[in-house]
Motif scaffolding. Structure first.
Motif, mmCIF file in Angstrom:
data_model
loop_
_atom_site.group_PDB
_atom_site.id
_atom_site.type_symbol
_atom_site.label_atom_id
_atom_site.label_comp_id
_atom_site.label_asym_id
_atom_site.label_seq_id
_atom_site.Cartn_x
_atom_site.Cartn_y
_atom_site.Cartn_z
ATOM 1 N N GLU A 66 43.778 51.421 36.577
ATOM 2 C CA GLU A 66 43.133 50.762 35.435
ATOM 3 C C GLU A 66 44.004 49.606 34.946
ATOM 4 O O GLU A 66 44.111 49.353 33.735
ATOM 5 C CB GLU A 66 42.885 51.789 34.322
ATOM 6 C CG GLU A 66 41.964 52.927 34.762
ATOM 7 C CD GLU A 66 41.840 54.048 33.743
ATOM 8 O OE1 GLU A 66 42.314 53.862 32.593
ATOM 9 O OE2 GLU A 66 41.286 55.098 34.083
ATOM 10 N N LEU A 67 44.629 48.919 35.878
ATOM 11 C CA LEU A 67 45.549 47.827 35.548
ATOM 12 C C LEU A 67 44.789 46.627 34.985
ATOM 13 O O LEU A 67 43.692 46.299 35.443
ATOM 14 C CB LEU A 67 46.340 47.421 36.792
ATOM 15 C CG LEU A 67 47.238 48.518 37.377
ATOM 16 C CD1 LEU A 67 47.777 48.105 38.728
ATOM 17 C CD2 LEU A 67 48.375 48.857 36.422
ATOM 18 N N THR A 68 45.396 45.966 34.000
ATOM 19 C CA THR A 68 44.781 44.821 33.338
ATOM 20 C C THR A 68 45.742 43.632 33.371
ATOM 21 O O THR A 68 46.869 43.736 33.843
ATOM 22 C CB THR A 68 44.444 45.165 31.878
ATOM 23 O OG1 THR A 68 45.639 45.627 31.221
ATOM 24 C CG2 THR A 68 43.378 46.257 31.794
ATOM 25 N N GLY A 69 45.274 42.510 32.835
ATOM 26 C CA GLY A 69 46.126 41.331 32.758
ATOM 27 C C GLY A 69 46.085 40.520 34.032
ATOM 28 O O GLY A 69 45.207 40.685 34.891
ATOM 29 N N LEU A 70 47.055 39.646 34.168
ATOM 30 C CA LEU A 70 47.085 38.678 35.250
ATOM 31 C C LEU A 70 47.810 39.217 36.482
ATOM 32 O O LEU A 70 48.677 40.083 36.372
ATOM 33 C CB LEU A 70 47.806 37.406 34.789
ATOM 34 C CG LEU A 70 47.301 36.738 33.513
ATOM 35 C CD1 LEU A 70 48.168 35.527 33.188
ATOM 36 C CD2 LEU A 70 45.840 36.324 33.657
ATOM 37 N N ILE A 71 47.456 38.667 37.642
ATOM 38 C CA ILE A 71 48.287 38.850 38.825
ATOM 39 C C ILE A 71 49.542 38.014 38.592
ATOM 40 O O ILE A 71 49.444 36.806 38.379
ATOM 41 C CB ILE A 71 47.560 38.380 40.096
ATOM 42 C CG1 ILE A 71 46.306 39.227 40.331
ATOM 43 C CG2 ILE A 71 48.488 38.439 41.307
ATOM 44 C CD1 ILE A 71 45.427 38.722 41.460
ATOM 45 N N ASN B 72 39.898 47.340 42.793
ATOM 46 C CA ASN B 72 39.410 48.383 41.892
ATOM 47 C C ASN B 72 40.329 48.618 40.703
ATOM 48 O O ASN B 72 40.773 49.729 40.428
ATOM 49 C CB ASN B 72 39.184 49.695 42.661
ATOM 50 C CG ASN B 72 38.142 49.554 43.740
ATOM 51 O OD1 ASN B 72 37.067 48.990 43.514
ATOM 52 N ND2 ASN B 72 38.435 50.031 44.931
ATOM 53 N N ASN B 73 40.640 47.513 40.016
ATOM 54 C CA ASN B 73 41.355 47.544 38.748
ATOM 55 C C ASN B 73 40.554 46.706 37.740
ATOM 56 O O ASN B 73 39.352 46.494 37.930
ATOM 57 C CB ASN B 73 42.779 47.002 38.933
ATOM 58 C CG ASN B 73 43.723 48.040 39.513
ATOM 59 O OD1 ASN B 73 44.072 49.005 38.859
ATOM 60 N ND2 ASN B 73 44.151 47.832 40.759
ATOM 61 N N LYS B 74 41.217 46.228 36.706
ATOM 62 C CA LYS B 74 40.561 45.391 35.694
ATOM 63 C C LYS B 74 41.360 44.109 35.492
ATOM 64 O O LYS B 74 41.475 43.596 34.376
ATOM 65 C CB LYS B 74 40.434 46.161 34.373
ATOM 66 C CG LYS B 74 39.589 47.435 34.496
ATOM 67 C CD LYS B 74 39.574 48.227 33.206
ATOM 68 C CE LYS B 74 38.782 49.523 33.353
ATOM 69 N NZ LYS B 74 38.814 50.341 32.111
ATOM 70 N N LEU B 75 41.929 43.599 36.574
ATOM 71 C CA LEU B 75 42.744 42.391 36.498
ATOM 72 C C LEU B 75 41.866 41.184 36.186
ATOM 73 O O LEU B 75 40.737 41.075 36.675
ATOM 74 C CB LEU B 75 43.478 42.180 37.827
ATOM 75 C CG LEU B 75 44.428 43.306 38.235
ATOM 76 C CD1 LEU B 75 44.941 43.076 39.651
ATOM 77 C CD2 LEU B 75 45.590 43.427 37.252
ATOM 78 N N ASP B 76 42.397 40.266 35.371
ATOM 79 C CA ASP B 76 41.629 39.077 35.012
ATOM 80 C C ASP B 76 42.465 37.826 35.217
ATOM 81 O O ASP B 76 43.551 37.874 35.792
ATOM 82 C CB ASP B 76 41.091 39.178 33.576
ATOM 83 C CG ASP B 76 42.193 39.380 32.549
ATOM 84 O OD1 ASP B 76 43.345 38.974 32.809
ATOM 85 O OD2 ASP B 76 41.908 39.936 31.469
#
Length: 200
Positions: free
Chosen positions: A98-103, A120-124
């Motif tokens: 459920e990782l978020t934020g930037l690469i 399959n995370n929530k990266l944006d």
């Protein structure tokens, strides 16, 4: 096995440990920051558990790591910039969390990577241009996140890629013509985005 509970903080005392396999269990709780004391580790497998919380910033101390498998957990928060310190990494798998934020832009430091999976995370945010530095990469999976912006033309530098999975995001703009440099591709998935223009 079916080990449960948390990874003990005292794990960090095993300073000569070279390989650490705790995958395919039922472990919960956070990855202890003390894991950063295991500076001789080359393999760290914590995948297929129920670990939660963020990836500790101290993960960047594990500069001998070649394989880092944290996939199929419940990890949240951002991918730490310090991951770019682990320059010997061959395989990095953080998918199905459920990782978020930037690469992180520091991903471009990992020039020995052959396998990268953040699916399959929530990266944006956008795919960083520095991805083009990963000249050894053969597999790039960014599928099913919330990535936006254009596909960077630098992706055309990854001439060893065989799999490129960018589907199910919110990518916009045209497909860069540089994608035609990827003559080793056997699988290309750009579906379920908001791409426009002509196929180059």
């Amino acid at each position: 096995n079916q080990l449960s509970g948390t990874i003990p903080e005292a794990t960090g005392n095993l300073s000569k440990l070279d390989q650490f396999y705790l995958h395919n269990n039922k472990l919960t709780g956070a990855i202890p920051a003390t894991i950063a004391n295991l500076t001789n580790l080359t393999f760290l497998y914590l995948n297929n558990n129920k670990l939660s919380g963020s990836i500790p910033e101290t993960i960047g101390n594990l500069t001998s790591l070649k394989y880092l498998y944290l996939y199929n957990n419940k990890l949240s928060g951002a991918i730490p910039e310090t991951v770019g310190n682990i320059t010997k990494l061959d395989r990095l798998a953080l998918d199905n969390n459920e990782l978020t934020g930037l690469i992180p832009n520091s991903i471009g430091n990992l020039s020995n990577l052959t396998f990268l999976n953040f699916s399959n995370n929530k990266l944006d945010g956008t795919i960083p241009d520095s991805i083009g530095n990963l000249s050894s990469l053969r597999y790039l999976y960014l599928y099913n996140n919330q990535l936006t912006g254009e596909i960077p033309s630098e992706i055309g530098n990854l001439i060893n890629l065989t799999w490129l999975e960018l589907g199910v995001n919110q990518l916009t703009g045209e497909i860069p013509s540089e994608i035609g440099n990827l003559t080793n591709l056997t699988s290309l998935n750009l579906s379920y985005n908001q791409l426009t223009g002509e196929i180059p």
